[in-house]
Design a protein around this motif. Structure first.
Motif, PDB file in Angstrom:
ATOM      1  N   ILE A  89       4.970 -13.005  -1.002  1.00  0.00           N
ATOM      2  CA  ILE A  89       4.301 -11.814  -1.535  1.00  0.00           C
ATOM      3  C   ILE A  89       2.811 -12.080  -1.718  1.00  0.00           C
ATOM      4  O   ILE A  89       1.974 -11.222  -1.423  1.00  0.00           O
ATOM      5  CB  ILE A  89       4.953 -11.359  -2.856  1.00  0.00           C
ATOM      6  N   LEU A  90       2.460 -13.275  -2.180  1.00  0.00           N
ATOM      7  CA  LEU A  90       1.051 -13.612  -2.361  1.00  0.00           C
ATOM      8  C   LEU A  90       0.295 -13.496  -1.040  1.00  0.00           C
ATOM      9  O   LEU A  90      -0.734 -12.818  -0.963  1.00  0.00           O
ATOM     10  CB  LEU A  90       0.906 -15.026  -2.932  1.00  0.00           C
ATOM     11  N   PHE A  91       0.804 -14.135   0.004  1.00  0.00           N
ATOM     12  CA  PHE A  91       0.115 -14.101   1.290  1.00  0.00           C
ATOM     13  C   PHE A  91       0.238 -12.746   1.976  1.00  0.00           C
ATOM     14  O   PHE A  91      -0.702 -12.292   2.635  1.00  0.00           O
ATOM     15  CB  PHE A  91       0.615 -15.231   2.197  1.00  0.00           C
ATOM     16  N   GLY A  92       1.385 -12.083   1.821  1.00  0.00           N
ATOM     17  CA  GLY A  92       1.541 -10.739   2.383  1.00  0.00           C
ATOM     18  C   GLY A  92       0.606  -9.736   1.738  1.00  0.00           C
ATOM     19  O   GLY A  92       0.024  -8.879   2.419  1.00  0.00           O
ATOM     20  N   SER A  93       0.421  -9.835   0.433  1.00  0.00           N
ATOM     21  CA  SER A  93      -0.494  -8.948  -0.282  1.00  0.00           C
ATOM     22  C   SER A  93      -1.937  -9.186   0.159  1.00  0.00           C
ATOM     23  O   SER A  93      -2.721  -8.252   0.285  1.00  0.00           O
ATOM     24  CB  SER A  93      -0.388  -9.155  -1.788  1.00  0.00           C
ATOM     25  N   TYR A  94      -2.258 -10.443   0.395  1.00  0.00           N
ATOM     26  CA  TYR A  94      -3.601 -10.778   0.870  1.00  0.00           C
ATOM     27  C   TYR A  94      -3.821 -10.207   2.273  1.00  0.00           C
ATOM     28  O   TYR A  94      -4.835  -9.570   2.553  1.00  0.00           O
ATOM     29  CB  TYR A  94      -3.791 -12.292   0.872  1.00  0.00           C
ATOM     30  N   TYR A  95      -2.858 -10.425   3.154  1.00  0.00           N
ATOM     31  CA  TYR A  95      -3.012 -10.042   4.557  1.00  0.00           C
ATOM     32  C   TYR A  95      -2.946  -8.527   4.751  1.00  0.00           C
ATOM     33  O   TYR A  95      -3.788  -7.954   5.441  1.00  0.00           O
ATOM     34  CB  TYR A  95      -1.944 -10.747   5.404  1.00  0.00           C
ATOM     35  N   PHE A  96      -1.960  -7.877   4.152  1.00  0.00           N
ATOM     36  CA  PHE A  96      -1.746  -6.451   4.417  1.00  0.00           C
ATOM     37  C   PHE A  96      -2.527  -5.528   3.488  1.00  0.00           C
ATOM     38  O   PHE A  96      -2.910  -4.427   3.880  1.00  0.00           O
ATOM     39  CB  PHE A  96      -0.257  -6.109   4.324  1.00  0.00           C
ATOM     40  N   PHE A  97      -2.750  -5.959   2.241  1.00  0.00           N
ATOM     41  CA  PHE A  97      -3.371  -5.067   1.264  1.00  0.00           C
ATOM     42  C   PHE A  97      -4.728  -5.570   0.787  1.00  0.00           C
ATOM     43  O   PHE A  97      -5.322  -4.987  -0.112  1.00  0.00           O
ATOM     44  CB  PHE A  97      -2.424  -4.870   0.067  1.00  0.00           C
ATOM     45  N   HIS A  98      -5.205  -6.662   1.392  1.00  0.00           N
ATOM     46  CA  HIS A  98      -6.526  -7.217   1.093  1.00  0.00           C
ATOM     47  C   HIS A  98      -6.709  -7.519  -0.389  1.00  0.00           C
ATOM     48  O   HIS A  98      -7.791  -7.345  -0.940  1.00  0.00           O
ATOM     49  CB  HIS A  98      -7.626  -6.285   1.610  1.00  0.00           C
ATOM     50  N   GLU A  99      -5.624  -7.974  -1.020  1.00  0.00           N
ATOM     51  CA  GLU A  99      -5.715  -8.382  -2.415  1.00  0.00           C
ATOM     52  C   GLU A  99      -6.369  -9.754  -2.494  1.00  0.00           C
ATOM     53  O   GLU A  99      -6.255 -10.565  -1.580  1.00  0.00           O
ATOM     54  CB  GLU A  99      -4.331  -8.413  -3.063  1.00  0.00           C
ATOM     55  N   VAL A 100      -7.055 -10.003  -3.573  1.00  0.00           N
ATOM     56  CA  VAL A 100      -7.791 -11.251  -3.748  1.00  0.00           C
ATOM     57  C   VAL A 100      -6.838 -12.349  -4.216  1.00  0.00           C
ATOM     58  O   VAL A 100      -6.026 -12.143  -5.110  1.00  0.00           O
ATOM     59  CB  VAL A 100      -8.919 -11.058  -4.790  1.00  0.00           C
TER      60      VAL A 100
END
Length: 127
Positions: A89-100
């Protein structure tokens, strides 16, 4: 050197099923986030319902695989391994939703991951 008969007690298929369950769970969560992020046209439109059904279906595939994995994998090992969801979820959120991704989050996820390793890796019994 270990013989083939010593490896026969460890079956890889249940663990593959477990990791597929984790992948479906991560994918389902990311799809749910995507669905809820794209509600500009409003809730309960045909497009929204289709996306929601897809995301819940993917998540349910994860549950089905989880149940299959539990037939052979000890719960005390399988359940801690599901914390790999945090990493995905951490990496998916970064990749797909540009979360920091902050250093604090990385440290937290690494702590969880190391804790999982301590639970899953068998320790030699002292005599």
């Amino acid at each position: 050197m270990k013989s083939v008969s010593q490896f026969s007690s460890f079956q890889i298929i249940p663990y593959i099923i477990l990791f597929v369950s984790i992948l479906f769970s991560i994918s389902g969560q990311l799809l749910m986030k995507h669905t809820m992020s794209n509600t500009n046209e409003g809730l309960f439109t045909w497009a929204f319902i289709q996306q929601l059904v897809l995301s819940v279906s993917v998540y349910c595939l994860g549950i089905a695989n989880w149940i299959l994995a539990l037939r052979s994998v000890k719960l005390s090992i399988a359940y801690p391994l599901t914390s790999l969801n945090y990493v995905g979820i951490l990496f998916g959120s970064y990749y797909f939703f540009h979360e920091v991704i902050t250093l604090t989050r990385i440290a937290g996820v690494m702590t969880i991951f190391l804790g999982v390793l301590l639970v899953v890796i068998p320790l030699k019994k002292s005599i």
